[in-house]
Design a protein around this motif. Structure first.
Motif, mmCIF file in Angstrom:
data_model
loop_
_atom_site.group_PDB
_atom_site.id
_atom_site.type_symbol
_atom_site.label_atom_id
_atom_site.label_comp_id
_atom_site.label_asym_id
_atom_site.label_seq_id
_atom_site.Cartn_x
_atom_site.Cartn_y
_atom_site.Cartn_z
ATOM 1 N N TRP A 1 0.794 -1.231 0.000
ATOM 2 C CA TRP A 1 0.000 0.000 0.000
ATOM 3 C C TRP A 1 0.829 1.286 0.000
ATOM 4 N N GLU A 2 2.123 1.218 0.240
ATOM 5 C CA GLU A 2 2.935 2.440 0.295
ATOM 6 C C GLU A 2 3.318 2.881 -1.119
ATOM 7 N N VAL A 3 2.432 3.596 -1.766
ATOM 8 C CA VAL A 3 2.627 3.998 -3.168
ATOM 9 C C VAL A 3 2.961 5.474 -3.314
ATOM 10 N N ASP A 4 3.275 6.139 -2.214
ATOM 11 C CA ASP A 4 3.537 7.577 -2.299
ATOM 12 C C ASP A 4 4.673 7.906 -3.263
ATOM 13 N N VAL A 5 5.749 7.115 -3.218
ATOM 14 C CA VAL A 5 6.920 7.436 -4.035
ATOM 15 C C VAL A 5 6.641 7.238 -5.530
ATOM 16 N N PRO A 6 6.164 6.055 -5.979
ATOM 17 C CA PRO A 6 5.884 5.935 -7.413
ATOM 18 C C PRO A 6 4.819 6.903 -7.910
ATOM 19 N N VAL A 7 3.817 7.211 -7.092
ATOM 20 C CA VAL A 7 2.813 8.200 -7.500
ATOM 21 C C VAL A 7 3.452 9.577 -7.627
ATOM 22 N N GLN A 8 4.356 9.914 -6.716
ATOM 23 C CA GLN A 8 5.040 11.197 -6.812
ATOM 24 C C GLN A 8 5.909 11.266 -8.063
ATOM 25 N N VAL A 9 6.504 10.133 -8.454
ATOM 26 C CA VAL A 9 7.266 10.094 -9.699
ATOM 27 C C VAL A 9 6.340 10.378 -10.886
ATOM 28 N N ALA A 10 5.147 9.764 -10.877
ATOM 29 C CA ALA A 10 4.187 10.010 -11.955
ATOM 30 C C ALA A 10 3.752 11.465 -11.989
ATOM 31 N N MET A 11 3.547 12.068 -10.815
ATOM 32 C CA MET A 11 3.141 13.469 -10.776
ATOM 33 C C MET A 11 4.275 14.392 -11.245
ATOM 34 N N ALA A 12 5.536 13.991 -10.983
ATOM 35 C CA ALA A 12 6.668 14.782 -11.478
ATOM 36 C C ALA A 12 6.688 14.784 -13.003
ATOM 37 N N CYS A 13 6.243 13.684 -13.601
ATOM 38 C CA CYS A 13 6.158 13.633 -15.064
ATOM 39 C C CYS A 13 5.093 14.588 -15.592
ATOM 40 N N LEU A 14 4.024 14.770 -14.840
ATOM 41 C CA LEU A 14 2.925 15.621 -15.281
ATOM 42 C C LEU A 14 3.165 17.095 -14.986
ATOM 43 N N ALA A 15 4.182 17.403 -14.187
ATOM 44 C CA ALA A 15 4.441 18.792 -13.814
ATOM 45 C C ALA A 15 4.756 19.618 -15.056
ATOM 46 N N PRO A 16 4.283 20.853 -15.112
ATOM 47 C CA PRO A 16 4.436 21.654 -16.334
ATOM 48 C C PRO A 16 5.797 22.301 -16.497
ATOM 49 N N ASP A 17 6.705 22.178 -15.514
ATOM 50 C CA ASP A 17 7.998 22.844 -15.604
ATOM 51 C C ASP A 17 8.796 22.280 -16.774
ATOM 52 N N SER A 18 9.062 23.087 -17.757
ATOM 53 C CA SER A 18 9.778 22.644 -18.949
ATOM 54 C C SER A 18 11.177 23.237 -19.016
ATOM 55 N N SER A 19 11.732 23.610 -17.857
ATOM 56 C CA SER A 19 13.067 24.189 -17.815
ATOM 57 C C SER A 19 14.084 23.228 -18.404
ATOM 58 N N GLU A 20 14.949 23.736 -19.234
ATOM 59 C CA GLU A 20 16.014 22.914 -19.827
ATOM 60 C C GLU A 20 16.895 22.317 -18.739
ATOM 61 N N LEU A 21 17.048 23.055 -17.634
ATOM 62 C CA LEU A 21 17.875 22.593 -16.540
ATOM 63 C C LEU A 21 17.264 21.371 -15.864
ATOM 64 N N LEU A 22 15.943 21.297 -15.848
ATOM 65 C CA LEU A 22 15.263 20.192 -15.175
ATOM 66 C C LEU A 22 15.075 18.978 -16.069
ATOM 67 N N THR A 23 14.913 19.175 -17.349
ATOM 68 C CA THR A 23 14.524 18.067 -18.228
ATOM 69 C C THR A 23 15.542 17.735 -19.303
ATOM 70 N N HIS A 24 16.504 18.609 -19.535
ATOM 71 C CA HIS A 24 17.527 18.383 -20.564
ATOM 72 C C HIS A 24 16.909 17.988 -21.907
ATOM 73 N N GLY A 25 15.905 18.747 -22.306
ATOM 74 C CA GLY A 25 15.356 18.575 -23.645
ATOM 75 C C GLY A 25 14.215 17.588 -23.754
ATOM 76 N N ILE A 26 13.829 16.890 -22.676
ATOM 77 C CA ILE A 26 12.699 15.960 -22.726
ATOM 78 C C ILE A 26 11.415 16.782 -22.795
ATOM 79 N N SER A 27 10.622 16.591 -23.833
ATOM 80 C CA SER A 27 9.436 17.416 -24.038
ATOM 81 C C SER A 27 8.383 17.144 -22.969
ATOM 82 N N LEU A 28 7.538 18.138 -22.761
ATOM 83 C CA LEU A 28 6.451 18.002 -21.787
ATOM 84 C C LEU A 28 5.520 16.869 -22.182
#
Length: 530
Positions: free
Chosen positions: A251-278
């Motif tokens: 039942w401890e799914v906080d970490v994988p869910v947080q990873v999924a939410m990080a993927c959905l975050a709108p921050d498109s900074s080159e520093l954060l994503t190194h070119g990976i599109s939103l």
């Protein structure tokens, strides 16, 4: 069918030793090339080599050095300069990183997911998970037969000592080693850009690795389904901690869910994503959520549906509008009942209610409950309660639906509730436009469930024919909202008009008419206008 699957053996010692020598001498590109030539369905890549590829894939690119570096080297002897550069050469170079990522992806095509993920950390397997043949590893799979003498020895050992693969995705998990001796001379000489960032769940260099892991989990899931077993990934299950009681679903799914939410975050900074599109990142997040949902659909569930629903609801309420839209649009059609339960949970907890007061009333259905009085033991507490263990006969007889469609009265009540006022900056309540979005998706998903023959027509069609659903849409989307009250009024009106169109088509179908337009198209049309 199993006879057609090739038997994977360990790579012979001589060939493996050649790759070891390349890595030990810092010749990573030669080692990667040799390992690629040895790649095939009959040979497992050694765990140590897979970990080395992962390390190289995560190794930060060199930052821009300041002019002070060359100025400092002017005062060093040639011997010291040569020694420093030799130490630098023993660590991965920028040209090695894309080669390592490419080889990791190629291994997915030729080798089993188990022989790849055995090289990464995972939680222990317990027989109490309740489904046979879940443990993907044997003792022989996890045994390593040779010693590591490469410059990365200590780094790779530290990687394997982590709790799970999610830790490897964080910013700062791997730091550049070339900067150590220079930073002692001048702190401004070389600085890793990622150290200036907040601590996001997924670091700037970890996106290709996350994509690789999701691909491995999906292949693992498809292979289970191909042999007639439930469609889920045992390898993903091993990345979720087992319950402390060793009983019931994980039942401890906080970490994988947080990873999924990080993927959905709108921050498109080159520093954060190194070119990976939103768009690419949002796709990864949706695929990871789908993999987690499948773990709750086994009988009995391997992952607690109520805890996944609760955790997702809390995270979705924090998402900005476009990220929430992307998440809802991407939920696959075979998870429509899960989607209805998620939408119900968002409406029940995100409009004038506390997100910490979510309770599961039945399988897959989350409703608000009375908020308990705070106590010292509950301050800053997260979800820690153990789920109820299913009875021994839970898997016998007629299986109970994990995500049952709520009653008509329940959903009509949520749909007809007026839109909330604009929330405060620090509030987790849904904004009016996000509430309209959720309500529209709830109506269109219900209708698509009806088209698929998975909705009780005898119960729902009378609600539509009587006009109750239409009144709920009129009152629940816009209602008394005035244009000057909300800057998103026009978008809310679009959702209201499309929701009414879905109800109109549904009403025509219930009277024997034929729909001229699929409501799922409305969802896509609205997303394109944003």
């Amino acid at each position: 069918m199993s006879s057609s699957v090739p038997i994977e053996r360990e790579i012979p010692l001589i060939q493996r030793g050649f790759v070891d020598n390349c890595f030990e001498e810092g010749q990573y590109e030669y080692g990667i090339d040799a390992l690629d030539k040895l790649r095939g369905p009959n040979y497992k890549p050694p765990q140590l080599h897979v970990r080395t590829l992962v390390y190289i894939a995560l190794y930060p690119l060199p930052p821009k050095p300041s002019n002070n570096v060359e100025r400092i080297e002017m005062f060093l002897s040639p011997r010291k300069i040569q020694a420093q550069r030799h130490r630098d050469d023993m660590w991965p170079k920028p040209t090695s990183r894309p080669l390592a990522i490419s080889l990791l992806r190629a291994f997915i095509d030729t080798n089993s997911p188990e022989c790849l993920m055995r090289a990464l950390p995972f939680h222990t397997y317990t027989d109490s998970d309740g489904v046979k043949d879940v443990n993907p590893f044997t003792e022989a799979d996890l045994k390593e037969n040779h010693e590591d003498n490469s410059p990365l020895k200590n780094e790779l050992a530290g990687m394997q000592s982590r709790k799970d693969c999610w830790e490897m995705l964080k910013v700062g998990f791997i730091k550049r080693k070339q900067q150590d001796h220079r930073s002692r001379m001048d702190n401004t000489a070389i600085k890793d850009d990622s150290e200036e960032l907040p601590d996001p769940t997924v670091g700037p260099y970890a996106w290709p690795l996350l994509e690789w892991m999701i691909h491995v989990f999906e292949k693992n899931q498809c292979m289970k389904k191909a042999v007639g077993q439930p469609s889920f990934s045992p390898l993903l299950l091993m990345q979720i901690p087992p319950p402390r009681s060793k009983k019931g679903p994980r039942w401890e799914v906080d970490v994988p869910v947080q990873v999924a939410m990080a993927c959905l975050a709108p921050d498109s900074s080159e520093l954060l994503t190194h070119g990976i599109s939103l768009e690419k990142r949002q796709e990864l997040g949706s695929r990871l959520v789908a993999l987690l949902v499948n773990l709750t659909l086994t009988m009995p569930p391997l992952l607690s549906p109520s805890h996944l629903m609760r955790t997702l609801t809390l995270k979705l309420l924090d998402l900005p509008f476009k990220s929430l839209l992307s998440m809802l649009v991407s939920i696959p059609s075979d998870h429509m009942q899960f989607k209805i339960s998620l939408l119900e949970s968002c409406l029940a907890s995100g409009v004038g209610g506390s997100t910490e007061a979510i309770n599961t009333t039945k399988a897959g259905t989350v409703a608000p409950r009375a908020k308990p009085k705070p106590s010292a033991k509950r301050v800053n507490a997260t979800v820690t309660a153990e789920p109820v263990v299913p009875p021994p006969n839970a898997a016998k007889g007629q299986p109970k639906e994990t995500y049952a469609v709520p009653s008509q009265d329940r959903l009509v009540h949520l749909l007809s509730a007026p839109l909330p006022p604009l929330p405060k900056a620090d509030s987790r309540e849904l904004s009016p436009v996000k509430t309209a979005l959720v309500k529209f998706h709830l109506i269109s998903t219900l209708y698509n469930l009806r088209i698929a023959g998975r909705l009780a027509i005898a119960d729902w069609d009378p609600v539509v024919r009587s006009g109750t659903m239409q009144i709920a849409v009129v009152n629940g989307i816009t209602g008394n909202l005035e244009k000057q009250d909300d800057p998103d009024y026009d978008m809310i009106e679009v959702y209201r008009a499309n929701a009414l169109e879905v109800v109109k088509v549904w009403m025509a179908d219930s009277d024997g008419g034929k729909s001229m337009r699929c409501p799922m198209q409305y969802s896509l049309d609205v997303s394109k206008t944003i």
